[in-house]
Write an enzyme that holds these catalytic residues in place. Sequence first.
Site, PDB file in Angstrom:
ATOM      1  N   GLU A 458       0.809  -1.223   0.000  1.00  0.00           N
ATOM      2  CA  GLU A 458       0.000   0.000   0.000  1.00  0.00           C
ATOM      3  C   GLU A 458       0.842   1.272   0.000  1.00  0.00           C
ATOM      4  O   GLU A 458       0.704   2.139   0.858  1.00  0.00           O
ATOM      5  CB  GLU A 458      -0.980  -0.033   1.186  1.00  0.00           C
ATOM      6  CG  GLU A 458      -2.018  -1.130   1.004  1.00  0.00           C
ATOM      7  CD  GLU A 458      -2.979  -1.254   2.164  1.00  0.00           C
ATOM      8  OE1 GLU A 458      -4.166  -1.474   1.914  1.00  0.00           O
ATOM      9  OE2 GLU A 458      -2.544  -1.154   3.332  1.00  0.00           O
ATOM     10  N   GLU A 525      -4.797  -9.722  -0.055  1.00  0.00           N
ATOM     11  CA  GLU A 525      -5.640  -9.572   1.137  1.00  0.00           C
ATOM     12  C   GLU A 525      -7.080  -9.781   0.698  1.00  0.00           C
ATOM     13  O   GLU A 525      -7.523  -9.190  -0.291  1.00  0.00           O
ATOM     14  CB  GLU A 525      -5.481  -8.186   1.778  1.00  0.00           C
ATOM     15  CG  GLU A 525      -4.100  -7.920   2.340  1.00  0.00           C
ATOM     16  CD  GLU A 525      -3.959  -6.522   2.941  1.00  0.00           C
ATOM     17  OE1 GLU A 525      -5.006  -5.904   3.257  1.00  0.00           O
ATOM     18  OE2 GLU A 525      -2.815  -6.066   3.090  1.00  0.00           O
TER      19      GLU A 525
END
Length: 1011
Positions: A458, A525
């Site tokens: 991220e 994820e």
Amino acid sequence: MSSQPNIAWLADPQVFAVNRLDPVSDHIAWPSAEAASRGTDNPLRQSLSGRWAFSLADNVDARPEGFHARDFDVSGWDAIEVPGYMQLQGFGKNQYVNTQYPWEGREALRPPEVARDNLVGSYIRDFTFTSIPGTGRVVLTFDGVETAFFVWLNGVFVGYGEDSFTPSRFDVTGLIADGENRLAVQVFQRSSASWIEDQDFWRLTGIFRDVWLEKQPALHLEDLFVTTDLSDDFTAAKLKLAMKIAFADPGVRVEVALSDRDGNWVVAPQNFAAAEDMEPVFDVASPDLWSAEAPNLYDLAITLRNADGTTAEFIAERVGFRRFEIVDRVMHLNGRRIVFNGVNRHEFNPVRGRAVTYEDMLFDVRFFKRNNINAVRTSHYPNQSAFYRLCDEYGLYVIDEANLESHGSWQKDNKIEPSWVVPGDRPDWRDCVLDRGRSMLERDKNHASILIWSCGNESFGGRVIYDMSNWLRARDPSRLVHYEGVFHDRRYDGTSDMESRMYARPGDVEAWLKDDPQKPFILCEYTHAMGNSCGGMHLYTDLADKYPHYQGGFIWDYIDQALALGDGKGDRRLGLGGDFDDRPSDYTFCTDGIVTAWREETPKVQEVRALYQPFAISPAREAVTIRNRNLFVSSAALSLGIRLLKDGVAVFSTTMEPEIAAGETATVPFDLPGDLAPGEYAVQASLCLKAKTLWAEAGHEVAFGEHVFQVEGDVAASAPVALKPIRGDLHLGVETPDYSALFSEIFGGMTSLRADGIEFMRRPPRLTFWRAMTDNDRGRNHGFDCAVWQAANLYYKRGPVVVDAEGDEPSVRYRFTLPGLAVEPEVTYRVGRDGRIHVTAGFPGAEGLSNLPIFGLQFTMAPAFDRFRYYGLGPEENYADRCRGARLGIDERSVAGNLTPYSVPQECGNRTGTRFAEVMDENGRGLRFAAEGKPFEFNALPYGTMELETAERPEELPPVTKTVVTIAARQMGVGGDDSWGAPVHDPYNIPSNEPLSLAFSVVPIGLKGNS
């Protein structure tokens, strides 16, 4: 080499390592093979972990000056444990934030500026050092320090380091002395590195991994890179060693040998003259390949011998032969398509934070193996070396992730806003970011378990991360490179060898897979496990059999990040974000695990274990079909158990030992007893371990399947029961030989059910339209969208009542009016000649309303009725969209034990497919609820819906004063694609425009021979 520290380094991203040695492999050198075989008290290593003197300063200006001097008086200082964190030992405040930076709203900063609010911990460790003959160099290693630190030894500056999660090594040969020495360290909470360590975790500070000295002999293996080059048919291999060796004397030699698990030579000892750079190659015939299914490891022995033949150093490494590659846009391990049944794992312990112990790591690895998890992503930083060794040995596939996350620099309130991304394309951040990838790879490169390097998490995209990926590939072509962030910045799509997504909905994933994918696909994820979650996970795992490019995913995440408020023994209370007055905070978002912070298994694991199981088992009445999903191992280590249940009770079992090769499907016949009496039957088939393994006992169930069928036939009817109706002005009473019941026109239901002087109704049963919101419900604004149903649940009123006291079976029908809604549900009670009270509830449906959370009836009983027994799906809680792991059977437990220990109280404890449920006191007296027609959903908890809804922590729940029993026609699923907006999938919602009906009976049990 710098001789003096400079505080300005903290704010300079181009200064991240001063006097630090180059990163090397994590091999362990011993003075001899005999010492290595003992495995403890390595004379070449000296631990400096333990109690250190400590002083905390609130900011940089308040830090103690000159504390590193040899004669500095620390008698008034505090003590702190190393490894450990300052905040968790009473020095500073715990703070949890997710994407936002911890100084948000406190200071207006842009990278690389450093916050003024910057704790500084000053550490002193006095120790005794004894050199050994032949030592060439002494290296001081810090395995992990958050976030930046300066080091002095005996008053002399040693160096500076950042990158919290990889080792910082310093040459202290000329500074250390035999006898007493003093090590001084100053640790800073914030530095420019804080901009790229914005992981979703507690912001903790300190020396949190081991500190140790290595006495390196003059003849020393500095670095080792082991690669295994397999032939295309995987029947032969070349073992390649790239070694860097330090030595001073001529005539020194290196001996290399490789043996198998039984101690047999695979490569007999071979002797070479030492060189600074050596790359010997050895042929290995028919190697046993490494995989998570069969983690075959060989023992590599490297002996460095002095010119006189004595051993200077001995290195023992475990080697796994395997090939990982992309073939036709699909990832293959040893020639076969791989599917990752994975989980993301933070290093975490509720008392120690990320300073986890070996016991924690061992528990985690064994837990993964027992629950069919075959892969781990080290979110979002390199873990301790011991963890990778365990993954090598036990068999787990690893995505090893670099310590990089800058989430708050480009995403605000879930919106992409990359106006000032770090590192992005910024050249001043390039070296420090690439260094993090380099430090990870060089330390971890010899672990067979690591299949993929990850560039971090991220951090948007850009040139810098692309450069890191290219460096990783160039240094290690044997592995692939992962980075999810290219999804947000396609300029450098080549950063990742695979398409990686987070929390993409199943339909979106399937659309991508249908559109001629050019890369393999993983979900790095998915199925966000916050609170009561993981619903609909099967919609993802089912894709693995449909699309070859879909290669699995990694659950977010493994363990709740909640910190102990007490000692963790008698006091098991846990604190979440905000509970420590930490602001800003992201509050409860730190608890997303499939286990609690105490490593207690939650019911979500039941589903994960089933969806990840390596065998698909489909029983029928006379045979079971088994598909071996494994790539490499057969079912030889497993026995097949067949069990037949009648109405939940086992009546037959048998065991077989079929051997089904990897990738094959077989149908195994069996014979059930001939004449089966009328009733409901379940054939349950289990594959279980024949023998104990490293990770489970013999008998552990690896895979499971079930088939339910009905045998029709006449069931003897019981004799009719005499009924005595008593019609009052406002009540209908009915007396039977075993109990009496009272139905109130005023209060809209059964106000009394009494037997042997025991009253079973604390309050009349109430219709329920609302469940205590889950974390996922809150995240998707369920309360806003469905508020009409909470109002209906709380404030509906009784409408017309129809009493039939004259019929053969007395009955009362109630109609109810819901506030502001043009819909009138009904509930009917009928006392039958069979001695049971028959209850029906109907919801007629209404147009234009939001989905209905639940429809059913809640019974309030005295708290003495504190246990239950039921026949339905279990044994753990399950929901419409999370019941693949549940099985049919009879289970019993306490009402209090049915309250799942989610960190925030919420809906929990439900059982789908319930045929009957009995709620009892300690003497077996209570009520039996039995489905009529289709099964119902059942729950029994010590709290009502609104008590669960309003409590923010388990300790805020009130004292237990009742037992609340829920009998529901349907409850919506729990969802779990994410916890910030994803809806429950349509098949598991309850459209409010469709009618619903519920039918069951209730009767007292355990009194005067009742059953």
